[in-house]
Motif scaffolding. Sequence first.
Motif, PDB file in Angstrom:
ATOM      1  N   PRO A 278       0.834  -1.207   0.000  1.00 43.85           N
ATOM      2  CA  PRO A 278       0.000   0.000   0.000  1.00 43.85           C
ATOM      3  C   PRO A 278       0.870   1.260   0.000  1.00 43.85           C
ATOM      4  N   ARG A 279       0.436   2.265  -0.767  1.00 40.15           N
ATOM      5  CA  ARG A 279       1.171   3.518  -0.860  1.00 40.15           C
ATOM      6  C   ARG A 279       0.201   4.658  -1.073  1.00 40.15           C
ATOM      7  N   LYS A 280       0.693   5.874  -0.937  1.00 49.07           N
ATOM      8  CA  LYS A 280      -0.193   7.021  -1.106  1.00 49.07           C
ATOM      9  C   LYS A 280      -0.763   7.014  -2.522  1.00 49.07           C
ATOM     10  N   PRO A 281      -1.884   7.677  -2.734  1.00 46.79           N
ATOM     11  CA  PRO A 281      -2.508   7.683  -4.054  1.00 46.79           C
ATOM     12  C   PRO A 281      -1.542   8.183  -5.133  1.00 46.79           C
ATOM     13  N   LEU A 282      -1.565   7.531  -6.281  1.00 48.26           N
ATOM     14  CA  LEU A 282      -0.690   7.944  -7.379  1.00 48.26           C
ATOM     15  C   LEU A 282      -0.964   9.388  -7.786  1.00 48.26           C
ATOM     16  N   SER A 283      -2.215   9.811  -7.722  1.00 47.48           N
ATOM     17  CA  SER A 283      -2.524  11.193  -8.091  1.00 47.48           C
ATOM     18  C   SER A 283      -1.816  12.175  -7.160  1.00 47.48           C
ATOM     19  N   VAL A 284      -1.685  11.827  -5.891  1.00 46.00           N
ATOM     20  CA  VAL A 284      -0.971  12.681  -4.933  1.00 46.00           C
ATOM     21  C   VAL A 284       0.523  12.636  -5.234  1.00 46.00           C
TER      22      VAL A 284
END
Length: 146
Positions: free
Chosen positions: A101-107
């Motif tokens: 899991p990782r921060k949203p790609l858009s962010v």
Amino acid sequence: MNNQLFRFGNWIYFDKVTGEILHETGEVWHSDPEYENKRNPFSNIPKLMERIPESVGIIKLKPDELEQDFAEGFLGRVNPETLELEFVYLDPANPGIPQEPRKPLSVEVEELRQENTLLKAQNSALTERTEFIEDVIAEMAIQVYQ
């Protein structure tokens, strides 16, 4: 009679300690403009009914917020320290193996855009400084060899 529908964003309920996703509402269309204020998920959602409300965090997204991230990955957890949503995306090289899991790609993309803008400005400033130093050295050389 008013048949107007109001659009409400996704609400994400999560365990405050582990970040585990307990429930997502998804986006909701409702005829009651006060629907968000009247929601009582702790009385009708089984996974929330068994919880102490103080142990559950809620993140309220706006309609369409992180839409591309939800389309390309799935919500893995909420980081309990930062309260940021973390998504799981499939690795294009190994589609059967989900990534961590990782921060949203858009962010991440927006952060990289900002960093890129800053790096371009720094690069431009360094180029100008290098040109200035080269000009100073050239003038000094002319003075020395006259």
